[in-house]
Write an enzyme that holds these catalytic residues in place. Structure first.
Site, PDB file in Angstrom:
ATOM      1  N   ASP A   8     -10.837  24.668   4.800  1.00  0.00           N
ATOM      2  CA  ASP A   8      -9.801  24.044   3.942  1.00  0.00           C
ATOM      3  C   ASP A   8      -9.421  22.641   4.394  1.00  0.00           C
ATOM      4  O   ASP A   8      -9.108  21.798   3.567  1.00  0.00           O
ATOM      5  CB  ASP A   8      -8.572  24.956   3.749  1.00  0.00           C
ATOM      6  CG  ASP A   8      -7.811  25.302   5.008  1.00  0.00           C
ATOM      7  OD1 ASP A   8      -8.290  25.005   6.127  1.00  0.00           O
ATOM      8  OD2 ASP A   8      -6.711  25.888   4.878  1.00  0.00           O
TER       9      ASP A   8
ATOM     10  N   ASP B  84      -3.354  28.985   3.188  1.00  0.00           N
ATOM     11  CA  ASP B  84      -2.420  30.110   3.298  1.00  0.00           C
ATOM     12  C   ASP B  84      -1.254  29.980   2.322  1.00  0.00           C
ATOM     13  O   ASP B  84      -0.846  30.946   1.677  1.00  0.00           O
ATOM     14  CB  ASP B  84      -1.887  30.218   4.727  1.00  0.00           C
ATOM     15  CG  ASP B  84      -3.015  30.361   5.732  1.00  0.00           C
ATOM     16  OD1 ASP B  84      -4.142  30.681   5.313  1.00  0.00           O
ATOM     17  OD2 ASP B  84      -2.772  30.133   6.935  1.00  0.00           O
TER      18      ASP B  84
HETATM   19  C1  GLA Z   1      -5.264  29.175   9.399  1.00  0.00           C
HETATM   20  C2  GLA Z   1      -4.775  27.936   8.665  1.00  0.00           C
HETATM   21  C3  GLA Z   1      -5.550  27.716   7.375  1.00  0.00           C
HETATM   22  C4  GLA Z   1      -7.040  27.768   7.613  1.00  0.00           C
HETATM   23  C5  GLA Z   1      -7.439  28.989   8.445  1.00  0.00           C
HETATM   24  C6  GLA Z   1      -8.889  28.982   8.824  1.00  0.00           C
HETATM   25  O1  GLA Z   1      -4.970  30.320   8.659  1.00  0.00           O
HETATM   26  O2  GLA Z   1      -3.402  28.048   8.363  1.00  0.00           O
HETATM   27  O3  GLA Z   1      -5.161  26.503   6.782  1.00  0.00           O
HETATM   28  O4  GLA Z   1      -7.500  26.584   8.211  1.00  0.00           O
HETATM   29  O5  GLA Z   1      -6.673  29.082   9.620  1.00  0.00           O
HETATM   30  O6  GLA Z   1      -9.683  29.131   7.705  1.00  0.00           O
END
Ligand code: GLA
Length: 384
Positions: free
Chosen positions: A36, A172
């Site tokens: 992301d 997320d």
């Molecule tokens: C965490 C971060 C997300 C993403 C994941 C890995 O959850 O909050 O933004 O980068 O790690 O995919």
């Protein structure tokens, strides 16, 4: 805990009715990990576990925050004193949201907030995002800010990046804000375009288990930021805006260009192959072939373990044990360094698999994992 209990908790605490009750879920990510912040693809779905908030406005510049899951009474903050990275506790997440809303020019004059959550914390299931999004949604509704979907998610991400000081991507918060029941969310993190992908495991005789290793992870810790910086370095060395711009069939040439910087090359290989895996998974799901995604999930785990190096022995043990017990596929989910893994399995194999998991953890002298079934649930919403 339902809307009613949270409302009652609010009344007990603040001596008045809340103006409403909202909920926002945690998530698991099916595929597309550490993509992301590289403008790539992700595919999370919401869990039935939620953070619930009863909220009322105030007009005196005061924010009172209370969580039924934390000891002590409400924490009282003055809005004009909110400052990035001034708070290391749980209140930084909701306070950060208020800060981010005000910084973006939205008129928020105060609030009383009472929270409770069923999202396991430190388990890589986005309890932080659930906390941010539920507060943002409540304030959005009460102050009629007109923010929806990804706009709300962006503000929450800003709260987390700037106020809390954790350099996370947008997955997320978007998952918590935008997911729909029965679907996984295919999100292009470059332009935030979304596709809701039907994901009905039970209809195919399948289950998706979440295995929380109980190894606590943390994103403000340096490892996540180092991976992110390494990816940005890779993009700069390759002359692209983000690693998303390296197509899968351009990977060999990119790796040749990075010869001599083995560490960056490995990060690049993970991100480019992971984006390709996310695209393969989405087209398999759209053609109705859920079973076929299993090996792609497992490939994703190997890439996170060997190239991106964000797994840990407990997560590897979950994946190895699941595969040895007949699972169709398994991988760590979320940021890594602990947290949870997901396992795709035939329904009939769930009891054997769960037992094998418990035995493997006991044998390795690890804390027993928490295993539960994940069914794609709804995103953030108003309950009352
Ligand atoms: C965490 C971060 C997300 C993403 C994941 C890995 O959850 O909050 O933004 O980068 O790690 O995919």
């Amino acid at each position: 805990m339902g809307a009613l209990e949270v409302r009652e908790g609010f009344i007990e605490l603040y001596g008045a009715e809340p103006e409403g009750v909202w909920a926002a879920p945690g998530r698991v990510n099916l595929i597309g990990e550490h993509t992301d912040y590289n403008d790539g693809f992700v595919m999370p779905f919401a869990l039935p576990h939620v953070t619930t908030a009863a909220v009322a406005r105030r007009d005196d510049g005061v924010l009172r925050l209370h969580s039924a899951d934390m000891p002590g009474g409400p924490v009282e903050l003055r809005l004009d004193e909110l400052a990035p990275e001034s708070d290391r506790g749980w209140t930084a997440y909701p306070a950060g949201v208020v800060w981010a809303l005000r910084e973006a020019g939205h008129e928020v004059t105060g609030a009383d907030v009472h929270l409770t959550s069923t999202v396991p914390t430190g388990a890589g299931l986005s309890s932080s995002a659930a906390l941010e999004v539920v507060v943002a949604l409540a304030l959005n509704d009460l102050y009629a800010l007109g923010l929806k979907g990804w706009r709300l998610a962006r503000l929450c991400q800003r709260a987390e990046n700037v106020y809390v000081g954790a350099p996370t991507g947008i997955m997320d918060q978007t998952a918590s804000a935008c997911c729909e029941a029965g679907h996984a969310l295919f999100l292009d993190t470059r332009d935030l375009s979304q596709r809701q992908i039907p994901f009905d495991l039970a209809a195919e005789g399948l289950r998706l288990l979440v295995v929380d290793t109980r190894v606590e992870h943390a994103h403000s810790g340096g490892e996540y930021g180092r991976r992110r910086a390494g990816c940005e370095k890779g993009a700069a060395l390759l002359g692209v805006d983000a690693l998303r711009d390296i197509p899968h069939d351009g990977l060999d040439a990119a790796l040749a260009d990075l010869a001599g910087d083995e560490e960056v090359a490995r990060l690049v290989r993970h991100v480019v192959t992971e984006n390709a895996r996310a695209e393969r998974v989405v087209s398999l799901l759209e053609s109705g072939d859920i079973r076929a995604i299993g090996p792609i999930l497992t490939e994703g785990h190997a890439s996170l373990r060997d190239d991106f190096r964000v797994s840990c022995p407990e997560l590897d043990l979950v994946v190895d044990t699941a595969l040895a017990s007949g699972a169709l596929g398994a991988r760590m989910t979320g940021g890594g360094f602990g947290g949870s893994a997901i396992v795709l399995t035939d329904t009939a194999d769930v009891p054997t698999l769960t037992k094998a998991m418990e035995e493997a953890f006991t044998k390795a002298a690890h804390t027993p994992p928490r295993v539960f079934e994940a069914v794609p649930a709804a995103g953030a919403r108003r309950l009352a």
